[in-house]
Design a protein around this motif. Structure first.
Motif, PDB file in Angstrom:
ATOM      1  N   GLY A  40      -8.816  -0.399  11.150  1.00  0.00           N
ATOM      2  CA  GLY A  40      -8.099   0.835  10.843  1.00  0.00           C
ATOM      3  C   GLY A  40      -8.951   2.051  11.146  1.00  0.00           C
ATOM      4  N   GLU A  41     -10.229   1.984  10.775  1.00  0.00           N
ATOM      5  CA  GLU A  41     -11.150   3.098  11.045  1.00  0.00           C
ATOM      6  C   GLU A  41     -11.338   3.306  12.539  1.00  0.00           C
ATOM      7  OE1 GLU A  41     -14.650   2.047   8.847  1.00  0.00           O
ATOM      8  OE2 GLU A  41     -13.603   2.229   6.918  1.00  0.00           O
ATOM      9  N   ALA A  42     -11.288   2.203  13.313  1.00  0.00           N
ATOM     10  CA  ALA A  42     -11.417   2.292  14.768  1.00  0.00           C
ATOM     11  C   ALA A  42     -10.087   2.658  15.431  1.00  0.00           C
ATOM     12  CB  ALA A  42     -11.933   0.962  15.326  1.00  0.00           C
ATOM     13  N   ARG A  43      -9.055   2.793  14.619  1.00  0.00           N
ATOM     14  CA  ARG A  43      -7.715   3.193  15.071  1.00  0.00           C
ATOM     15  C   ARG A  43      -7.032   2.170  15.973  1.00  0.00           C
ATOM     16  NH1 ARG A  43      -6.783   9.346  14.922  1.00  0.00           N
ATOM     17  NH2 ARG A  43      -8.297   9.948  13.359  1.00  0.00           N
ATOM     18  N   LEU A  44      -7.394   0.902  15.796  1.00  0.00           N
ATOM     19  CA  LEU A  44      -6.689  -0.140  16.527  1.00  0.00           C
ATOM     20  C   LEU A  44      -5.362  -0.419  15.855  1.00  0.00           C
ATOM     21  CD1 LEU A  44      -6.516  -2.258  18.754  1.00  0.00           C
ATOM     22  CD2 LEU A  44      -7.631  -3.860  17.194  1.00  0.00           C
ATOM     23  N   ILE A  45      -5.400  -0.562  14.550  1.00  0.00           N
ATOM     24  CA  ILE A  45      -4.168  -0.788  13.786  1.00  0.00           C
ATOM     25  C   ILE A  45      -4.148   0.169  12.601  1.00  0.00           C
ATOM     26  CG2 ILE A  45      -3.808  -3.195  14.451  1.00  0.00           C
ATOM     27  CD1 ILE A  45      -5.161  -4.083  11.925  1.00  0.00           C
ATOM     28  N   GLU A  46      -2.974   0.655  12.308  1.00  0.00           N
ATOM     29  CA  GLU A  46      -2.799   1.526  11.150  1.00  0.00           C
ATOM     30  C   GLU A  46      -1.736   0.902  10.259  1.00  0.00           C
ATOM     31  OE1 GLU A  46      -1.550   6.089  10.104  1.00  0.00           O
ATOM     32  OE2 GLU A  46      -2.426   5.644  12.047  1.00  0.00           O
ATOM     33  N   PRO A  47      -2.167   0.184   9.235  1.00  0.00           N
ATOM     34  CA  PRO A  47      -1.189  -0.495   8.392  1.00  0.00           C
ATOM     35  C   PRO A  47      -0.326   0.497   7.629  1.00  0.00           C
ATOM     36  CG  PRO A  47      -3.362  -0.605   7.403  1.00  0.00           C
ATOM     37  CD  PRO A  47      -3.526   0.021   8.759  1.00  0.00           C
ATOM     38  N   GLN A  48       0.876   0.058   7.342  1.00  0.00           N
ATOM     39  CA  GLN A  48       1.731   0.873   6.485  1.00  0.00           C
ATOM     40  C   GLN A  48       1.224   0.713   5.057  1.00  0.00           C
ATOM     41  OE1 GLN A  48       5.940   0.482   6.982  1.00  0.00           O
ATOM     42  NE2 GLN A  48       5.768   0.298   9.196  1.00  0.00           N
ATOM     43  N   ARG A  49       1.677   1.568   4.198  1.00  0.00           N
ATOM     44  CA  ARG A  49       1.269   1.515   2.787  1.00  0.00           C
ATOM     45  C   ARG A  49       2.482   1.223   1.921  1.00  0.00           C
ATOM     46  NH1 ARG A  49      -4.343   2.394   1.504  1.00  0.00           N
ATOM     47  NH2 ARG A  49      -5.259   3.206   3.412  1.00  0.00           N
ATOM     48  N   SER A  50       2.264   0.378   0.929  1.00  0.00           N
ATOM     49  CA  SER A  50       3.324   0.096  -0.035  1.00  0.00           C
ATOM     50  C   SER A  50       3.477   1.313  -0.940  1.00  0.00           C
ATOM     51  CB  SER A  50       2.961  -1.139  -0.875  1.00  0.00           C
ATOM     52  OG  SER A  50       1.860  -0.836  -1.719  1.00  0.00           O
ATOM     53  N   SER A  51       4.484   1.293  -1.785  1.00  0.00           N
ATOM     54  CA  SER A  51       4.684   2.423  -2.698  1.00  0.00           C
ATOM     55  C   SER A  51       3.481   2.592  -3.634  1.00  0.00           C
ATOM     56  CB  SER A  51       5.963   2.229  -3.510  1.00  0.00           C
ATOM     57  OG  SER A  51       5.904   1.014  -4.226  1.00  0.00           O
ATOM     58  N   GLY A  52       2.718   1.516  -3.853  1.00  0.00           N
ATOM     59  CA  GLY A  52       1.515   1.586  -4.678  1.00  0.00           C
ATOM     60  C   GLY A  52       0.261   1.931  -3.890  1.00  0.00           C
ATOM     61  N   GLY A  53       0.416   2.165  -2.578  1.00  0.00           N
ATOM     62  CA  GLY A  53      -0.723   2.551  -1.747  1.00  0.00           C
ATOM     63  C   GLY A  53      -1.477   1.404  -1.107  1.00  0.00           C
ATOM     64  N   HIS A  54      -0.986   0.181  -1.271  1.00  0.00           N
ATOM     65  CA  HIS A  54      -1.664  -0.980  -0.694  1.00  0.00           C
ATOM     66  C   HIS A  54      -1.310  -1.147   0.783  1.00  0.00           C
ATOM     67  CE1 HIS A  54      -3.002  -2.277  -4.639  1.00  0.00           C
ATOM     68  NE2 HIS A  54      -1.782  -1.984  -5.080  1.00  0.00           N
ATOM     69  N   ARG A  55      -2.298  -1.555   1.569  1.00  0.00           N
ATOM     70  CA  ARG A  55      -2.074  -1.770   2.994  1.00  0.00           C
ATOM     71  C   ARG A  55      -1.171  -2.972   3.213  1.00  0.00           C
ATOM     72  NH1 ARG A  55      -7.428  -0.244   2.363  1.00  0.00           N
ATOM     73  NH2 ARG A  55      -8.161   1.410   3.738  1.00  0.00           N
ATOM     74  N   ARG A  56      -0.263  -2.817   4.187  1.00  0.00           N
ATOM     75  CA  ARG A  56       0.657  -3.893   4.572  1.00  0.00           C
ATOM     76  C   ARG A  56       0.631  -4.011   6.087  1.00  0.00           C
ATOM     77  NH1 ARG A  56       3.005  -6.737   0.336  1.00  0.00           N
ATOM     78  NH2 ARG A  56       4.677  -7.166   1.758  1.00  0.00           N
ATOM     79  N   TYR A  57       0.501  -5.248   6.578  1.00  0.00           N
ATOM     80  CA  TYR A  57       0.348  -5.508   8.003  1.00  0.00           C
ATOM     81  C   TYR A  57       1.542  -6.271   8.570  1.00  0.00           C
ATOM     82  CZ  TYR A  57      -4.493  -4.246   7.130  1.00  0.00           C
ATOM     83  OH  TYR A  57      -5.625  -3.569   6.779  1.00  0.00           O
ATOM     84  N   SER A  58       1.861  -5.988   9.812  1.00  0.00           N
ATOM     85  CA  SER A  58       2.936  -6.689  10.510  1.00  0.00           C
ATOM     86  C   SER A  58       2.352  -7.842  11.333  1.00  0.00           C
ATOM     87  CB  SER A  58       3.671  -5.724  11.447  1.00  0.00           C
ATOM     88  OG  SER A  58       2.810  -5.343  12.518  1.00  0.00           O
ATOM     89  N   ARG A  59       3.230  -8.696  11.828  1.00  0.00           N
ATOM     90  CA  ARG A  59       2.773  -9.798  12.695  1.00  0.00           C
ATOM     91  C   ARG A  59       2.139  -9.252  13.966  1.00  0.00           C
ATOM     92  NH1 ARG A  59       7.759 -13.880  12.989  1.00  0.00           N
ATOM     93  NH2 ARG A  59       8.625 -11.970  13.790  1.00  0.00           N
ATOM     94  N   TYR A  60       2.700  -8.191  14.510  1.00  0.00           N
ATOM     95  CA  TYR A  60       2.129  -7.569  15.706  1.00  0.00           C
ATOM     96  C   TYR A  60       0.697  -7.098  15.428  1.00  0.00           C
ATOM     97  CZ  TYR A  60       1.290  -4.046  19.280  1.00  0.00           C
ATOM     98  OH  TYR A  60       0.718  -3.294  20.281  1.00  0.00           O
ATOM     99  N   GLN A  61       0.493  -6.453  14.298  1.00  0.00           N
ATOM    100  CA  GLN A  61      -0.847  -5.985  13.935  1.00  0.00           C
ATOM    101  C   GLN A  61      -1.801  -7.154  13.719  1.00  0.00           C
ATOM    102  OE1 GLN A  61       0.461  -3.564  10.635  1.00  0.00           O
ATOM    103  NE2 GLN A  61      -0.010  -1.684  11.773  1.00  0.00           N
ATOM    104  N   LEU A  62      -1.298  -8.247  13.168  1.00  0.00           N
ATOM    105  CA  LEU A  62      -2.147  -9.425  12.978  1.00  0.00           C
ATOM    106  C   LEU A  62      -2.563 -10.023  14.319  1.00  0.00           C
ATOM    107  CD1 LEU A  62      -0.628 -11.301   9.905  1.00  0.00           C
ATOM    108  CD2 LEU A  62      -2.452  -9.602   9.987  1.00  0.00           C
TER     109      LEU A  62
END
Length: 105
Positions: A40-62
């Motif tokens: 994320g810091e290298a800007r390769l993937i930017e996970p979405q955030r849940s309503s509680g602020g937790h990172r969530r990843y997609s299959r594409y990002q994985l």
């Protein structure tokens, strides 16, 4: 405002749906949450955030993260690995668009 709820089956088939928590994503990839944060810091993937602020990843990002891990495990620096993956992804998209345009002719 959130879009209308989708059919759960559609979400399961959506490569961009953020279905995986950081812990689960790290487990699937056999890596650490810190590695995912570094992507994320290298800007390769930017996970979405849940309503509680937790990172969530997609299959594409994985898939991108798995490729990054592969390159890093082979000795490629993280920043270089991320750049390689971005260029590979751009090439794939350009080839897809080119093939689509050829089908139209």
């Amino acid at each position: 405002m959130d879009p209308a709820p989708q059919n759960p089956e559609i979400k399961l088939d959506d490569d961009d749906y953020p279905a995986y928590t950081m812990g689960r994503a790290a487990e699937i990839l056999g890596t650490t949450p810190a590695f995912l944060r570094s992507l994320g810091e290298a800007r390769l993937i930017e996970p979405q955030r849940s309503s509680g602020g937790h990172r969530r990843y997609s299959r594409y990002q994985l898939r991108l993260a798995a490729r990054a891990r592969e390159l890093v495990d082979q000795g490629t620096a993280l920043e270089a690995a991320c750049r390689i993956i971005i260029l590979e992804d751009q090439l794939q998209e350009a080839l897809r668009i080119n093939a689509e345009l050829r089908r139209r002719d």
